[in-house]
Scaffold this active site. Structure first.
Site, short mmCIF file in Angstrom:
data_model
loop_
_atom_site.label_atom_id
_atom_site.label_comp_id
_atom_site.label_asym_id
_atom_site.label_seq_id
_atom_site.Cartn_x
_atom_site.Cartn_y
_atom_site.Cartn_z
N LYS A 177 0.85 -1.24 0.02
CA LYS A 177 -0.03 -0.09 0.13
C LYS A 177 0.65 1.41 0.05
O LYS A 177 1.94 1.23 0.55
CB LYS A 177 -0.89 0.02 1.15
N GLY A 188 -23.25 3.49 2.05
CA GLY A 188 -22.44 4.06 1.16
C GLY A 188 -22.72 3.74 -0.21
O GLY A 188 -23.02 2.54 -0.61
N GLY A 221 -21.51 4.81 -3.04
CA GLY A 221 -20.43 4.91 -3.90
C GLY A 221 -20.26 4.00 -5.02
O GLY A 221 -20.80 3.32 -5.54
N VAL A 270 -18.59 0.89 -5.23
CA VAL A 270 -19.06 -0.32 -5.16
C VAL A 270 -20.69 -0.44 -4.44
O VAL A 270 -21.42 -1.21 -4.82
CB VAL A 270 -18.14 -0.85 -4.00
P1 NAD Z 1 -16.27 5.43 -2.97
O1 NAD Z 1 -15.49 6.59 -2.35
O2 NAD Z 1 -16.66 5.34 -4.31
O3 NAD Z 1 -17.82 5.28 -2.20
C1 NAD Z 1 -17.71 5.58 -0.60
C2 NAD Z 1 -19.34 6.21 -0.41
O4 NAD Z 1 -19.31 5.97 0.91
C3 NAD Z 1 -19.33 7.69 -0.83
O5 NAD Z 1 -20.46 7.87 -1.68
C4 NAD Z 1 -19.45 8.45 0.48
O6 NAD Z 1 -20.01 9.69 0.57
C5 NAD Z 1 -20.02 7.28 1.32
N1 NAD Z 1 -19.76 7.49 3.00
C6 NAD Z 1 -18.63 7.62 3.61
N2 NAD Z 1 -19.09 7.69 5.02
C7 NAD Z 1 -20.36 7.30 5.11
C8 NAD Z 1 -21.00 6.96 6.22
N3 NAD Z 1 -20.58 7.07 7.34
N4 NAD Z 1 -22.48 6.58 5.83
C9 NAD Z 1 -22.90 6.37 4.81
N5 NAD Z 1 -22.21 6.66 3.55
C10 NAD Z 1 -20.84 6.92 3.63
O7 NAD Z 1 -15.65 4.18 -2.55
P2 NAD Z 1 -15.81 2.80 -3.06
O8 NAD Z 1 -14.76 2.75 -4.21
O9 NAD Z 1 -17.23 2.40 -3.44
O10 NAD Z 1 -15.38 1.70 -1.94
C11 NAD Z 1 -16.18 1.51 -1.00
C12 NAD Z 1 -15.36 0.79 0.29
O11 NAD Z 1 -14.94 -0.62 -0.36
C13 NAD Z 1 -14.16 1.41 0.62
O12 NAD Z 1 -13.80 1.21 1.95
C14 NAD Z 1 -12.93 0.68 -0.20
O13 NAD Z 1 -11.78 0.73 0.62
C15 NAD Z 1 -13.49 -0.66 -0.23
N6 NAD Z 1 -13.15 -1.49 -1.36
C16 NAD Z 1 -13.24 -1.03 -2.69
C17 NAD Z 1 -12.84 -1.83 -3.64
C18 NAD Z 1 -13.24 -1.17 -5.10
O14 NAD Z 1 -12.91 -1.87 -6.04
N7 NAD Z 1 -13.55 -0.03 -5.24
C19 NAD Z 1 -12.31 -2.84 -3.57
C20 NAD Z 1 -12.02 -3.35 -2.23
C21 NAD Z 1 -12.46 -2.59 -0.93
#
Ligand code: NAD
Length: 349
Positions: free
Chosen positions: A82, A179, A181, A183
């Protein structure tokens, strides 16, 4: 927070921990390589506003180790690393990512940098100007990474429901998605396609309204998400949401989502287990993107989504059944098993 990065690096067998500062670009951050015993390390570049370098180091170490464990459980010939960059206002970003590219290049293939919070296509393009050791999220790459993660999460939830009740029985389920976002929105969409009642929340109200309207989700107050009774709570926002204070509020039967390091510490997995909540370890269920990205980087093969879903479901089934057979919380089994596989690879070499 009392955190000693060097002590953690030493105690937990990390291969490398590098703090960097580039006077030219102003980049400051930490690179952590947990293990390359199973193969080259994979892990994203995260840019975040950490209070200090110690907090950044802590995050880098935890996330790098989680990547190693995800690889081990998913049987990938790869390990975990990382990079975290301190988000410093007023510092030119392309030059910072180029500096990260220089660091990655010096590792000569021991670490592949990838996307994460703060590192999308534009930032990775800057890294790629300096090194080829980058997992490519672009059109010529492995295919959508967030879609792979979401598909893995949904198949993992299905495996957990089958483990508990013998069938997913989707139309009778209520699932809270935290969330919406990259995912979370995809998880919600796939659950809606299966006829699930989806309650969702996002602290970004504009995004929440838009995604809810598109997918037919019922929005709930972000402050009350954990208190909402449901079959499954799917954390798809940030890590560390389950700790001493919040844990007692969980009203779900299954807790399973994409967020990395959902538990503040493994003890919280023990306490969820004691409360009768089935916690599916994130190192077992959130590896979809890693499977897709690492497979492409190492062999050039593109893994179809359905195959990723089946592979993640198999990992989850194995973790849940093995933990149950031993009468222990799934997170304890998963971490020990991952560690065992890494150590075994080291011994074989
Ligand atoms: P992202 O930033 O696109 O989405 C995260 C969303 O969560 C945002 O819309 C944000 O406003 C919202 N959020 C933040 N705090 C919140 C809360 N307390 N309550 C409700 N909503 C809240 O991120 P992502 O790419 O969708 O990833 C989501 C999680 O999954 C992260 O922790 C990331 O590390 C993990 N992850 C992602 C991937 C991937 O392929 N993108 C792979 C493995 C793990």
């Amino acid at each position: 927070m009392n955190f000693d990065a060097l002590e953690t690096w030493h105690r937990e067998g990390f291969e490398q921990l590098t703090a960097f500062r580039d006077p030219r670009s102003g980049a400051r951050g930490v690179l952590a390589l947990h293990s390359t015993q199973l193969g080259p390390a994979f892990g994203g570049i995260r840019r975040w506003s950490y209070p200090d370098l110690g907090a950044a180091a802590r995050d880098a170490l935890r996330l790098a180790r989680a990547m190693t464990y995800k690889c081990a459980l998913a049987d990938l010939p790869a390990g975990g690393g990382k990079v975290v960059l301190l988000d410093t206002p007023g510092v030119a970003l392309p030059a910072q990512y180029e500096h990260v590219g220089d660091l990655v290049e010096r590792l000569n293939g021991r670490y592949f940098a990838g996307p994460d919070v703060g590192a999308g296509e534009a930032e990775l393009a800057a890294v790629r100007r300096r090194t080829r050791w980058v997992t490519d999220p672009g059109p010529d790459g492995p295919g959508e990474l967030s879609a792979a993660t979401a598909t893995g999460v949904v198949h993992g939830i299905e495996a957990a429901l089958e483990f508990l009740d013998g069938a997913a029985d989707w139309p009778r389920r209520t699932i809270v998605v935290q969330g919406l976002g990259e995912v979370g929105a995809r998880v919600a969409a796939q659950l809606r396609e299966r006829g699930v009642r989806v309650l969702a929340a996002d602290v970004d109200a504009v995004r929440a309204e838009r995604v809810a309207a598109e997918l037919g989700l019922e929005l709930i107050d972000p402050a009350a998400q954990l208190d909402t009774p449901c079959d499954v709570f799917a954390p798809c926002a940030l890590g560390g949401i389950l700790h001493d204070v919040t844990l007692v509020r969980a009203r779900c039967r299954v807790l399973a989502g994409s967020a990395n390091n959902v538990l503040a510490a493994p003890e919280h997995g023990d306490r969820l287990h004691a409360r009768g909540v089935l916690f599916v370890p994130d190192i077992a269920i959130s590896s979809g993107a890693l499977i897709r990205g690492a497979t492409f980087a190492l062999s050039g093969a593109r893994t179809p989504l359905e195959q990723i879903g089946e592979r993640v479901a198999a990992v989850v089934r194995n973790v849940l059944a093995s933990a149950a057979a031993r009468g222990e919380p799934p997170v304890r089994f998963a971490e020990r098993e991952a560690q065992r596989r890494v150590e075994l690879a080291g011994a074989v070499r």
